[in-house]
Write a protein that holds these residues in place. Structure first.
Motif, PDB file in Angstrom:
ATOM      1  N   ILE A 222     -30.276   7.271   5.264  1.00 50.74           N
ATOM      2  CA  ILE A 222     -31.009   8.111   6.237  1.00 50.74           C
ATOM      3  C   ILE A 222     -30.248   8.203   7.568  1.00 50.74           C
ATOM      4  CG2 ILE A 222     -33.308   7.784   5.205  1.00 50.74           C
ATOM      5  CD1 ILE A 222     -34.006   5.792   7.309  1.00 50.74           C
ATOM      6  N   GLN A 223     -29.309   7.305   7.786  1.00 49.41           N
ATOM      7  CA  GLN A 223     -28.504   7.387   9.018  1.00 49.41           C
ATOM      8  C   GLN A 223     -27.253   8.248   8.834  1.00 49.41           C
ATOM      9  OE1 GLN A 223     -27.832   3.315  10.269  1.00 49.41           O
ATOM     10  NE2 GLN A 223     -29.770   3.230  11.387  1.00 49.41           N
ATOM     11  N   GLY A 224     -27.093   8.825   7.635  1.00 41.80           N
ATOM     12  CA  GLY A 224     -25.988   9.764   7.432  1.00 41.80           C
ATOM     13  C   GLY A 224     -24.708   9.152   6.884  1.00 41.80           C
ATOM     14  N   LYS A 225     -24.749   7.867   6.516  1.00 43.19           N
ATOM     15  CA  LYS A 225     -23.513   7.210   6.072  1.00 43.19           C
ATOM     16  C   LYS A 225     -23.104   7.603   4.650  1.00 43.19           C
ATOM     17  CE  LYS A 225     -24.110   3.350   9.215  1.00 43.19           C
ATOM     18  NZ  LYS A 225     -24.603   1.997   9.391  1.00 43.19           N
ATOM     19  N   ALA A 226     -23.969   8.334   3.934  1.00 43.81           N
ATOM     20  CA  ALA A 226     -23.623   8.746   2.566  1.00 43.81           C
ATOM     21  C   ALA A 226     -23.368  10.259   2.483  1.00 43.81           C
ATOM     22  CB  ALA A 226     -24.747   8.362   1.608  1.00 43.81           C
ATOM     23  N   LYS A 227     -23.256  10.904   3.639  1.00 45.95           N
ATOM     24  CA  LYS A 227     -23.164  12.377   3.671  1.00 45.95           C
ATOM     25  C   LYS A 227     -21.932  12.893   2.908  1.00 45.95           C
ATOM     26  CE  LYS A 227     -23.639  16.250   6.884  1.00 45.95           C
ATOM     27  NZ  LYS A 227     -24.376  17.044   5.922  1.00 45.95           N
ATOM     28  N   ASP A 228     -20.797  12.228   3.096  1.00 46.78           N
ATOM     29  CA  ASP A 228     -19.551  12.692   2.461  1.00 46.78           C
ATOM     30  C   ASP A 228     -19.285  12.031   1.120  1.00 46.78           C
ATOM     31  OD1 ASP A 228     -19.128  14.281   4.691  1.00 46.78           O
ATOM     32  OD2 ASP A 228     -18.184  12.613   5.774  1.00 46.78           O
ATOM     33  N   ASP A 287     -29.918  17.286   7.287  1.00 42.92           N
ATOM     34  CA  ASP A 287     -28.547  17.414   7.789  1.00 42.92           C
ATOM     35  C   ASP A 287     -27.728  16.141   7.609  1.00 42.92           C
ATOM     36  OD1 ASP A 287     -29.316  19.901   8.481  1.00 42.92           O
ATOM     37  OD2 ASP A 287     -29.614  19.468  10.615  1.00 42.92           O
ATOM     38  N   LYS A 288     -28.398  15.020   7.413  1.00 46.68           N
ATOM     39  CA  LYS A 288     -27.674  13.747   7.297  1.00 46.68           C
ATOM     40  C   LYS A 288     -27.424  13.333   5.850  1.00 46.68           C
ATOM     41  CE  LYS A 288     -29.212  11.627  11.611  1.00 46.68           C
ATOM     42  NZ  LYS A 288     -29.901  10.495  12.229  1.00 46.68           N
ATOM     43  N   LEU A 289     -28.071  14.029   4.920  1.00 42.09           N
ATOM     44  CA  LEU A 289     -28.058  13.550   3.538  1.00 42.09           C
ATOM     45  C   LEU A 289     -26.979  14.208   2.693  1.00 42.09           C
ATOM     46  CD1 LEU A 289     -31.901  13.496   2.804  1.00 42.09           C
ATOM     47  CD2 LEU A 289     -30.443  11.565   3.407  1.00 42.09           C
ATOM     48  N   PRO A 290     -26.542  13.499   1.637  1.00 39.45           N
ATOM     49  CA  PRO A 290     -25.618  14.103   0.689  1.00 39.45           C
ATOM     50  C   PRO A 290     -26.301  15.239  -0.076  1.00 39.45           C
ATOM     51  CG  PRO A 290     -26.360  11.947  -0.102  1.00 39.45           C
ATOM     52  CD  PRO A 290     -26.889  12.116   1.285  1.00 39.45           C
ATOM     53  N   THR A 291     -25.502  16.120  -0.677  1.00 40.70           N
ATOM     54  CA  THR A 291     -26.055  17.197  -1.501  1.00 40.70           C
ATOM     55  C   THR A 291     -25.789  16.882  -2.976  1.00 40.70           C
ATOM     56  OG1 THR A 291     -23.995  18.438  -1.513  1.00 40.70           O
ATOM     57  CG2 THR A 291     -25.523  18.863   0.307  1.00 40.70           C
TER      58      THR A 291
END
Length: 339
Positions: A222-228, A287-291
């Motif tokens: 949820i903090q965006g560390k898995a976005k990429d 916006d912070k999450l992976p797709t």
């Protein structure tokens, strides 16, 4: 029953405490400092000192650490021992992981035998780490059950912190069963072997920095560390903390649980599934999450070990929560402490 609960401010123990109180037991919990004990009392104001109190045990790895804690008036009938180190930021595996786990476990059993003759049942939090064979990888043709023991050796244990953690759980649980066999105490034992423990944190004990290791993956997503890229899942089986806590209490209450080991898992999960559940239920993190096309976090292509959790379902009568409920409640609890 009158119960001694060790490590009462821990992630699992805090849930165990709530269930014990709800089911009418009276509890004394061990904590490392009076401020932690006071926090617990402040958040359970409807219970008086006869129903809930605390005792300080600063270092569970000290010889005789629990000698005074196990003495009570009225006397204890059961002990639920959850206190044990679980983290990987260690410099000395022997001193920081192996010794506290083994000495803490055998130490409390010795103290009970010596000073608490009224105790009839002891429940100890162990781990899937004491069941898994870490040298076999994903082992698709194997079914794990209570019959399995991690074959890790003393030498392998000190090679790195991950080995050290697994060994600490294995050696501690083995030492508990050895104690029962050799010392023939006045109490029976039940050990709880959960894999990854997910689910809501008890808000008054936690900040995002001091999060239990298992839930860190939810916070990171949820903090965006898995976005990429989504981190590897690691252990692909899990249980909700509330179900695990209930298993501790049922193992204490039920005659049939005497001298049994319980492998407690609700089933499979992956980090990718966690991210999908968060995306579905919490659009504010979009916006912070992976797709769906983000790499990583999925099940291994070569397949995965199976598991047999029949004993815990039959003996304790537990019905496990599903992954979505667990993750949703975990995220809500993290939001309450500022995620």
């Amino acid at each position: 029953m009158r119960v001694l609960l060790t490590g009462g401010s821990g992630f699992i123990a805090a849930h165990v405490l709530d269930i014990l109180l709800e089911r009418g037991h009276s509890v004394v919990t061990t904590v490392r400092s009076s401020s932690k004990g006071q926090k617990i009392l402040d958040n359970h104001k409807s219970y008086n000192k006869d129903k809930l109190n605390f005792v300080i045990v600063e270092d569970i790895a000290k010889e005789g650490a629990f000698d005074d804690a196990v003495k009570s008036d009225p006397p204890f009938e059961a002990v639920v021992h959850t206190a044990s180190p679980f983290h990987f930021n260690v410099t000395d595996v022997q001193k920081e992981l192996l010794d506290p786990a083994v000495i803490g476990t055998t130490g409390i059993l010795k103290s009970i035998k010596k000073s608490a003759p009224t105790v009839k049942r002891v429940v100890i939090t162990s781990s899937f780490a004491s069941i898994i064979n870490p040298f076999k990888g994903t082992w698709p043709d194997h079914t794990y059950s209570e019959q399995d023991w991690n074959p890790i050796t003393e030498q392998q244990a000190t090679e790195n912190p991950a080995n050290g953690y697994r060994a600490s759980k294995t050696f501690a649980e083995r030492s508990a069963w050895d104690f029962i066999e050799q010392e023939k105490p006045n109490f029976t034992l039940a050990t709880m072997c959960p894999p990854l423990v997910l689910g809501p944190i008890i808000h008054y004990l936690q900040s995002l920095d001091s999060l239990n290791t298992s839930n860190e993956r939810i916070r990171d997503i949820i903090q965006g560390k898995a976005k990429d890229e989504i981190a590897p899942t690691g252990t692909f089986i899990w249980v909700d903390v509330r179900d695990l806590a209930m298993c501790h209490v049922l193992a204490m209450e039920k005659e049939d649980a005497a001298n049994k080991r319980f492998f407690i898992t609700a089933g499979y999960f992956s980090n990718k599934e966690i991210a999908e559940i968060i995306a579905k239920n919490f659009p504010e993190y979009k916006d912070k999450l992976p797709t769906s096309s983000t790499p990583g976090g999925d099940y291994p292509k070569e397949g995965l070990y199976k598991f047999n959790n029949e004993r815990v379902i039959k003996t304790l009568g537990i019905k496990f929560r599903g992954l979505e409920e667990s993750i949703v409640d975990a995220v809500k609890s993290l939001q309450s402490v500022g995620a």
